[in-house]
Design an enzyme around this catalytic site. Structure first.
Site, PDB file in Angstrom:
ATOM      1  CG  ASP A  92     -14.922  36.842  27.741  1.00  0.00           C
ATOM      2  OD1 ASP A  92     -13.779  36.370  27.611  1.00  0.00           O
ATOM      3  OD2 ASP A  92     -15.309  37.873  27.158  1.00  0.00           O
ATOM      4  CG  ASP A 275     -10.101  35.700  25.997  1.00  0.00           C
ATOM      5  OD1 ASP A 275     -11.071  35.438  26.742  1.00  0.00           O
ATOM      6  OD2 ASP A 275     -10.164  36.513  25.059  1.00  0.00           O
TER       7      ASP A 275
END
Ligand code: NAG
Length: 387
Positions: A92, A275
């Site tokens: 992430d 992201d």
């Protein structure tokens, strides 16, 4: 000298480590199939996530209200400890910690996942320090530990990570992944805790201080995290570099967002973060509502934006202009086909009245189209069409 340069290049590409990622069923799909999605969205409405976080505000908790793992779909495998214990984690770029569930966790979410047993690792160092992280879609609280973390064939020693003791709420229960490995800047991490990538670099395990993501839209397999180098066979043309505007998230400046040559959002510029831990394209409420209108997306009872499937063939590209370069997102990418012949908009409201509500998040929908290099050495992001 020239010869040496060539050899060095060969050495570099040899040291580049590729971590295969799996495309998995998202929590949203899991909830929908279990007929729990409506309940979940009522209990955790996106627009109220910030309110919920505020009500339970605790200074000891690190809040990541931008994050929502509901639609997350790419995971990798790492192992922790000696002998290694394996975990499925989200890689992430929008957070910076590593955490996994522990044997001390009795939440239903932990019963459904692999749990770390500290008693079975000879290299573990426990620290009593409590850690708490709250996301837009879930929470975890536990304590800090240090151990060896293996990713690909690289082993980081004495990596700090969180062991969860509690994972309240229903959201993690339906997650296919066990934990999260953050690739954001250390600024986004708990104070004094170096993220895994920083340790990979500082412990001399990778030749270049950068990593890159290739997210395949085609199949379950083929997606890749590259550590310490870039394999150019995963993109076409040249990488276009964009400076990181604030080294915390992987944040950059967008010029505008347009459709048919008309600006439809981000007029005069805005900020966005790249992201991998967000699936969709999120932005400020007004801009998102405007875009939903333009693409004919409507909200029926269950709170999701539905569009007519045949418009995929007729709707124009939505173009994100970044550093004077146009990055078109076609309707086939901003509309997704669900099961039972429904189609959904991949645009979603960010969380309201948050400091960063003017922030766009370019999630997997965008990253599948554009191969992305996260260059820590030069604080810049490289983009090129993915192959
Ligand atoms: C978007 O921004 C770019 C760069 O500033 C500019 O060249 C372009 O004309 C803008 N697009 C529209 C549709 O105004």
């Amino acid at each position: 000298m020239k010869r040496l340069g060539v050899l060095w290049l060969v050495a570099l590409s040899e040291c580049l480590v590729k971590i295969p990622l799996m495309k998995i069923k998202s929590m949203r799909e899991n909830l929908r199939e279990n007929n729990k999605l409506k309940d979940y969205l009522e209990k955790y409405p996106r627009s109220h996530a910030h309110e919920l976080l505020k009500q339970h505000w605790n200074p000891a908790v690190t809040y990541e209200p931008l994050k929502n793992y509901l639609d997350l779909a790419y995971i990798g495998i790492i192992s922790i400890g000696t002998p290694p214990q394996e975990f499925k984690v989200v890689l992430d770029t929008g957070s910076a910690y590593l955490w996994v569930p522990s044997i001390y966790c009795s939440s239903p979410a932990c019963a459904h996942h692999k749990v770390f047993n500290p008693l079975q690792s000879s290299t573990l160092l426990l620290s009593g320090q409590p850690v708490n992280v709250a996301y837009g879609s879930g929470e975890m609280s536990g304590f800090l530990a240090y151990d060896s973390v293996k990713i690909g064939d690289l082993t980081v020693v004495a990596q700090a990570f969180g062991l969860s003791v509690e994972e309240p709420g229903t959201s993690m229960e339906y997650a296919v992944f066990d934990g999260i490995l953050g690739l954001g800047y250390p600024d986004l991490s708990l104070q004094g805790i170096l993220p895994v990538f920083d340790n990979l670099w500082m412990q001399g395990l990778i030749p270049q201080n950068l990593f890159a993501f290739y997210l395949s839209s085609k199949d379950e397999k083929g997606s890749m995290l590259m550590l310490g180098g870039v394999d150019p066979s995963y993109y076409s043309g040249d990488l276009h570099w964009v400076p990181v505007s604030k080294p915390s998230y992987w944040q950059l400046a967008l010029d505008n967002i347009s459709m048919n040559g008309v600006v439809i959002a981000c007029e005069g510029g805005c900020q966005g973060i790249m992201d991998t831990g967000t699936s969709l394209l999120t932005g400020p409420r007004n801009s998102i509502l405007n875009i939903q209108n333009l693409i004919g997306a409507k909200v029926p009872s269950d709170g999701e934006y539905v569009v007519k499937c045949d418009t995929i063939n007729t709707l124009p590209d939505i173009v994100f202009t970044i550093n004077d370069v146009a990055y078109p997102v076609p309707a086939s990418a901003y509309i997704r086909k669900g099961h039972s012949h429904n189609c959904y908009s991949n645009f979603e409201e960010g969380i309201d009245d948050h400091l960063d509500s003017e922030m766009w998040v370019l999630g997997d929908v965008f990253l599948r189209l554009y191969f992305t290099v996260f260059d820590r050495a030069n604080n810049r992001i490289g983009l090129a069409p993915a192959v």
